[in-house]
Design a protein around this motif. Structure first.
Motif, PDB file in Angstrom:
ATOM      1  N   ASN A  31       0.856  -1.177   0.000  1.00 35.04           N
ATOM      2  CA  ASN A  31       0.000   0.000   0.000  1.00 35.04           C
ATOM      3  C   ASN A  31       0.894   1.231   0.000  1.00 35.04           C
ATOM      4  O   ASN A  31       1.952   1.246   0.621  1.00 35.04           O
ATOM      5  N   SER A  32       0.515   2.257  -0.709  1.00 35.15           N
ATOM      6  CA  SER A  32       1.372   3.444  -0.786  1.00 35.15           C
ATOM      7  C   SER A  32       1.079   4.383   0.380  1.00 35.15           C
ATOM      8  O   SER A  32      -0.035   4.835   0.560  1.00 35.15           O
ATOM      9  N   PHE A  33       2.069   4.605   1.190  1.00 36.53           N
ATOM     10  CA  PHE A  33       2.018   5.613   2.248  1.00 36.53           C
ATOM     11  C   PHE A  33       3.435   6.067   2.532  1.00 36.53           C
ATOM     12  O   PHE A  33       4.396   5.416   2.146  1.00 36.53           O
ATOM     13  N   ALA A  34       3.546   7.181   3.209  1.00 38.73           N
ATOM     14  CA  ALA A  34       4.869   7.793   3.456  1.00 38.73           C
ATOM     15  C   ALA A  34       5.752   6.884   4.313  1.00 38.73           C
ATOM     16  O   ALA A  34       5.271   6.096   5.114  1.00 38.73           O
ATOM     17  N   SER A  35       7.041   7.012   4.133  1.00 40.91           N
ATOM     18  CA  SER A  35       8.058   6.344   4.952  1.00 40.91           C
ATOM     19  C   SER A  35       7.939   4.825   4.951  1.00 40.91           C
ATOM     20  O   SER A  35       8.184   4.200   5.961  1.00 40.91           O
ATOM     21  N   SER A  36       7.560   4.237   3.838  1.00 37.12           N
ATOM     22  CA  SER A  36       7.353   2.795   3.830  1.00 37.12           C
ATOM     23  C   SER A  36       8.656   2.002   3.763  1.00 37.12           C
ATOM     24  O   SER A  36       8.705   0.870   4.197  1.00 37.12           O
ATOM     25  N   GLU A  37       9.717   2.571   3.235  1.00 39.36           N
ATOM     26  CA  GLU A  37      10.972   1.838   3.096  1.00 39.36           C
ATOM     27  C   GLU A  37      11.649   1.662   4.451  1.00 39.36           C
ATOM     28  O   GLU A  37      11.731   2.565   5.257  1.00 39.36           O
TER      29      GLU A  37
END
Length: 105
Positions: A31-37
């Motif tokens: 799912n795309s959301f900030a700070s996922s890495e």
């Protein structure tokens, strides 16, 4: 074996920026959301197996395998295969297809 709500099962990625009041928030992996890495990931399977993927000391993540069992309503006990890792209790606060909230006890 009694099982948690169906929505708990799957691949989850820690959305730490949404954590509040001791509750960890997870979103479906990919799912795309900030700070996922570099975030912790969980995989909870209906067959009683469990995996945690955590950032490792190198660029490769560490995969920690284990098993879960439901001990009380909305409470699962996770034991890990890796020696030296203490078992963990996860209280399921909310489970929907797009969000999983747990309190680590």
């Amino acid at each position: 074996m009694e099982q948690p709500p169906q929505e708990v099962f799957g691949n989850w990625q820690h959305a730490f920026e949404e954590d509040a009041h001791g509750i960890a928030v997870y979103r479906p992996a990919g799912n795309s959301f900030a700070s996922s890495e570099g975030c912790e990931k969980l995989e909870i399977r209906q067959d009683g197996t469990f995996s945690r993927v955590v950032p490792g000391p190198s660029e490769a993540p560490d995969i920690i395998k284990g098993e879960w069992e439901q001990t009380k309503d909305k409470l699962i006990h996770v034991s890990y295969e890796s020696p030296g890792l203490a078992p963990q209790q996860l209280e399921i606060i909310e489970s929907k297809p797009d969000i999983l909230k747990v309190r680590k006890l």
